[in-house]
Enzyme design. Structure first.
Site, PDB file in Angstrom:
ATOM      1  N   HIS A  86       0.764  -1.199   0.096  1.00 21.34           N
ATOM      2  CA  HIS A  86       0.065  -0.059   0.032  1.00 21.34           C
ATOM      3  C   HIS A  86       0.840   1.130   0.136  1.00 21.34           C
ATOM      4  O   HIS A  86       0.338   2.507  -0.280  1.00 21.34           O
ATOM      5  CB  HIS A  86      -1.036   0.088   1.203  1.00 21.34           C
ATOM      6  CG  HIS A  86      -0.532   0.097   2.636  1.00 21.34           C
ATOM      7  ND1 HIS A  86      -0.152  -0.512   3.553  1.00 21.34           N
ATOM      8  CD2 HIS A  86      -0.400   1.590   2.961  1.00 21.34           C
ATOM      9  CE1 HIS A  86       0.137   0.042   4.575  1.00 21.34           C
ATOM     10  NE2 HIS A  86      -0.161   1.201   4.533  1.00 21.34           N
ATOM     11  N   ASP A 222       0.901  -7.664   2.269  1.00 20.88           N
ATOM     12  CA  ASP A 222       1.307  -6.173   1.852  1.00 20.88           C
ATOM     13  C   ASP A 222       2.644  -5.783   1.706  1.00 20.88           C
ATOM     14  O   ASP A 222       2.914  -5.272   2.747  1.00 20.88           O
ATOM     15  CB  ASP A 222       0.414  -5.368   3.194  1.00 20.88           C
ATOM     16  CG  ASP A 222       0.222  -4.086   2.669  1.00 20.88           C
ATOM     17  OD1 ASP A 222       0.864  -3.496   1.582  1.00 20.88           O
ATOM     18  OD2 ASP A 222      -0.476  -3.228   3.292  1.00 20.88           O
ATOM     19  N   SER A 663       3.888   2.117   8.289  1.00 24.34           N
ATOM     20  CA  SER A 663       3.695   1.222   7.450  1.00 24.34           C
ATOM     21  C   SER A 663       5.064   0.673   6.622  1.00 24.34           C
ATOM     22  O   SER A 663       5.545   1.630   6.104  1.00 24.34           O
ATOM     23  CB  SER A 663       2.477   1.835   6.379  1.00 24.34           C
ATOM     24  OG  SER A 663       1.382   1.766   6.794  1.00 24.34           O
TER      25      SER A 663
HETATM   26  N1  ARG Z   1      -4.817   0.659   7.060  1.00 24.42           N
HETATM   27  C1  ARG Z   1      -3.571   0.446   6.428  1.00 24.42           C
HETATM   28  C2  ARG Z   1      -2.538   1.855   6.789  1.00 24.42           C
HETATM   29  O1  ARG Z   1      -2.945   2.813   7.133  1.00 24.42           O
HETATM   30  C3  ARG Z   1      -3.694   0.662   5.073  1.00 24.42           C
HETATM   31  C4  ARG Z   1      -4.001  -0.649   4.283  1.00 24.42           C
HETATM   32  C5  ARG Z   1      -4.339  -0.346   2.845  1.00 24.42           C
HETATM   33  N2  ARG Z   1      -5.222  -1.471   2.402  1.00 24.42           N
HETATM   34  C6  ARG Z   1      -6.574  -0.991   2.087  1.00 24.42           C
HETATM   35  N3  ARG Z   1      -7.526  -1.931   1.905  1.00 24.42           N
HETATM   36  N4  ARG Z   1      -6.968   0.255   2.082  1.00 24.42           N
HETATM   37  O2  ARG Z   1      -1.539   1.542   7.153  1.00 24.42           O
END
Ligand code: ARG
Length: 750
Positions: A86, A222, A663
């Site tokens: 992501h 991811d 992330s």
């Molecule tokens: N919640 C994750 C973060 O903010 C991002 C994940 C991305 N995946 C998604 N389905 N939008 O780091």
């Protein structure tokens, strides 16, 4: 008695899973504040091996992406960098087209020539950091207004940054900590040639989509791979085909040994922002205004985007990254509100504030110094409340149509044209820049989609915002308006946003690339400043800044209150170890691997497996498609050295304290080996940026063995795995040092 006590400790230990370790610690302070604790939890490295200025250390393998939107780690001596899928999403999207759809199919460079450069992407290595509080605050005096104080500090920061930079190629950044009670200086080395090396298909990298986002149990691969390049002379450089792979000071060894419950786990990374010192007034504001307003506007925006994306493959690709960005924090704010309510965070904060007030009232000195802190915060929120909703509307809805985005890009050109005339060299430069921007912009632009976003969101704006905060654009929607702001536009019926959309999108040159290009060939200030799209963009931009400036005064009062509140809290609890809120500076968080009790009768285990991917498979739902190749590997149980007892672990949990910006951060075991890549938090603790919940808050990571498996077995890119330093941790060291520490009941003071 003795036994009873023992069994209580035991029960607490088991019951809550691992002991949670709150705190995002500054690397240079870890030795003093945390090292003993870390050793107790299973760390086997020396403080020097974690953070050192003179010798290579773990911190030298960690980078921030683009100043901190994500974190990456170097995993080979050829500059190979691992981060999340992501984090790479918008870059993968930019390289994709319907005929060459890397989002859907994945991308793998089979040799270095195939690696793809990414304009605008840079990474920064932390060279060193230093406490510069005394220097920054040396000219600050107690009786200064907040404004004077700010100016004095900024001047000091400026000159300290310049002095530290000297004639080096480093980037220097001084940032405030603890609400402006402390300042640290960071020295970075910035690399701007960062190429995409590999990304799994979305069906792996984003498996579970928005449904699973922010949730456990999770089954997402991811991750993505980049490579950092340097000049042939070994220096940071802009992209050039001559550049060569970075020779890093350090790269993380990659562990094949996996994780066990209770294992030590630490994360280095760049958490972006937390609000752990937020007061009850702030909670109330978030719950009553900010969060519901943001969610409602984003609901609408997502619905419109989705309709257009579902109808057309090109639009789907064009808007995929924009959609993901909007939806990620849409769901975040929903979860945050739920968490704040369920965990009674308001009451926690109120209790702390009462305690603070009692402490303050115990002495005249404290009263003089801290007596107004909470009052100022309260008053600031009262002030802000008046136009807060309008402010959020400008930000979330006003800026949503992309016509505003491209329109404001012309602002400087309009100013330069009228000041210097069309022939100035400055104009030529701006024209070139806008031309490049417009190539990028129109690649991912659909006029009809944008127009519908305009209609949907400006309608909400018109209906919900107090008209006293309307800018000319919104006033123009009223029959009573006589300003003739959009000359030629006549509203037939008050609030007819669609008519305005027809007028603006039908008459502006900003929404068609050919028209933008022909304008740029012959830039004319009259044409620009009378263009309805340009007028709209500048008007909404001004409208936003109007609100922003209104807030500023109140913010200053709030900031002073906050700074004093934090200072007072730390004096009130002199033995407590405090950590500063996240601010996109490098932090270390440490803890252990383990599950959690999500709610009554629900205990979540700490690992998920490929079995779980198959359980979730739904060929009719794009979020849960399983690639046939992955399925075949699953059916053959062909996991090789990446499997564990016939299974393939996909994701795991640890109780580290992370937030957005983390992330892509490496999860590192007690021996300093990479065991995973952090990518998310869990639904039960979505209020975690405001109050850490030890029993609930977990970090979700991709097990590094799943990453290796996808690279090697799924993508056939084993040459990338060969570049890495793979290690197995012998089992004698797998037993973490068990802690016999009683869990203290935490109050909310940090
Ligand atoms: N919640 C994750 C973060 O903010 C991002 C994940 C991305 N995946 C998604 N389905 N939008 O780091």
């Amino acid at each position: 008695m003795k036994r009873a006590i023992l069994s209580i400790i035991f029960a607490l230990h088991i019951g809550a899973g691992a002991i949670a370790d709150e705190g995002m610690w500054l690397p240079m302070l870890v030795e003093r504040l945390n090292y003993t604790d870390m050793q107790k939890e299973g760390l086997q490295l020396t403080p020097e091996e974690l953070y050192s200025i003179n010798n290579s250390s773990l911190k030298d393998a960690i980078v921030n992406l683009g100043g901190g939107f994500c974190t990456g780690e170097i995993i080979s001596d050829q500059g190979l960098m691992l981060t999340n899928h992501h984090c790479a999403y918008s870059f993968i999207q930019k390289h994709s087209s319907v005929g060459n759809d890397y989002l859907t199919n994945g991308f793998w460079a089979m040799n270095k020539e195939e690696e793809l450069p990414n304009e605008g992407l840079f990474v920064q290595f932390l060279v060193s950091m230093e406490d510069v509080t005394p220097q920054v605050l040396s000219s600050v005096e107690g009786n200064m207004s907040e404004m004077e104080r700010g100016n004095t500090i900024n001047a000091a920061i400026d000159s300290l940054q310049k002095a530290a930079k000297g004639d080096t190629h480093y980037d220097i950044k001084i940032k405030p900590f603890f609400g402006g009670n402390e300042y640290y200086l960071f020295v970075y080395e910035t690399y701007r040639d960062v190429r995409l090396v590999g990304a799994p298909p979305e069906s792996i990298g984003k498996f579970g989509g928005d449904t699973d986002n922010w949730m456990w149990p999770r089954h997402t691969g991811d991750f993505s791979l980049f490579r950092v390049y340097m000049s042939p002379e070994g220096k940071p450089a802009e992209y050039s085909p001559e550049n060569i792979p970075l020779k890093p000071r350090y790269h993380l060894p990659v562990s094949l040994s996996g994780v066990q419950k209770g294992d030590f786990a630490m994360i280095f990374g760049y958490p972006g922002s937390t609000n752990r010192y937020l007061t009850s007034y702030g909670i109330k504001e978030a719950l009553e205004i900010s969060n519901p307003t943001r969610v409602a506007i984003r609901d609408k925006r997502l619905e419109i985007m989705k309709t257009h994306m579902d109808a057309n493959k090109t639009i789907r690709l064009q808007y995929a990254s924009k959609y993901a960005g909007v939806s990620n924090y849409w769901k975040y704010f929903i979860g945050q509100s739920q968490g704040l309510k369920r965990l009674k965070v308001y009451d926690q904060k109120k209790a702390l504030e009462d305690q603070f007030t009692n402490w303050v009232n115990q002495s005249e000195g404290r009263k003089a110094k801290y007596g107004n802190a909470l009052k100022e915060i309260e008053q600031a929120y009262e002030q802000i409340e008046k136009f807060n909703q309008a402010y959020i509307y400008y930000y979330e809805a006003g800026y949503a149509p992309e016509i505003v985005k491209i329109g404001v890009k012309f602002k400087q050109l309009a100013e330069t044209l009228s000041e210097d005339g069309p022939d100035s060299s400055k104009v030529a430069g701006l024209v070139e820049r806008i031309g490049e921007y417009s190539d990028d912009f129109f690649k991912d632009y659909n006029k009809k989609t944008d127009r519908d976003i305009f209609i949907g969101l400006y309608d909400m704006f018109y209906e919900n915002v107090d008209p006293q905060y309307f800018s000319s654009t919104f006033n123009a929607l009223s029959l009573e308006d006589t300003s003739n702001f959009f000359s030629g536009f006549e509203v037939n019926e008050t609030g007819d946003v669609k008519a305005l959309a027809d007028f603006v999108y039908g008459n502006t040159f900003l929404v068609d690339q050919e028209n933008v290009e022909s304008f740029l060939k012959n830039p004319d200030v009259e044409k620009l400043t009378s263009d309805p799209g340009y007028k709209l963009a500048i008007d909404v931009y001004d409208g936003f800044y109007n609100m922003y400036n209104k807030r500023k005064e109140a913010q200053e009062m709030r900031n002073r209150g906050r700074r004093l509140f934090i200072e007072g809290l730390r004096k009130m609890n002199p033995d407590k170890k405090y950590y500063p809120d996240a601010n996109s500076s490098m932090r270390i968080t440490y803890g252990t691997v383990g599950g959690y009790e999500a709610k009554d009768a629900v205990y979540y285990d700490y690992t998920t497996t490929l079995e779980g991917v198959m359980e979730k498979e739904d060929p009719d739902n794009f979020e849960f498609i399983v690639d046939p190749k992955l399925k075949a590997l699953y059916e053959a149980k062909d996991y090789g050295r990446y499997g564990q007892e016939g299974k393939l672990i996909v994701n795991f949990l640890s109780n580290n304290d992370i937030t957005g910006g983390n992330s892509g951060s490496p999860v590192i075991n007690g021996k300093g080996h990479l065991i995973g890549t952090a990518f998310d938090g869990n639904w039960e603790a979505m209020s975690g940026d405001i109050a850490f919940e030890p029993d609930l808050q977990r970090t979700i990571s991709v097990d590094i063995r799943y990453t290796l498996f996808i690279i090697d077995k799924f993508a056939g890119a084993g040459h990338l795995v060969d570049e890495m330093t793979l290690v197995t941790d012998d089992s004698s060291n797998k037993e973490p040092v068990k802690k016999k520490r009683k869990r203290k009941k935490r109050n909310n003071s940090k």
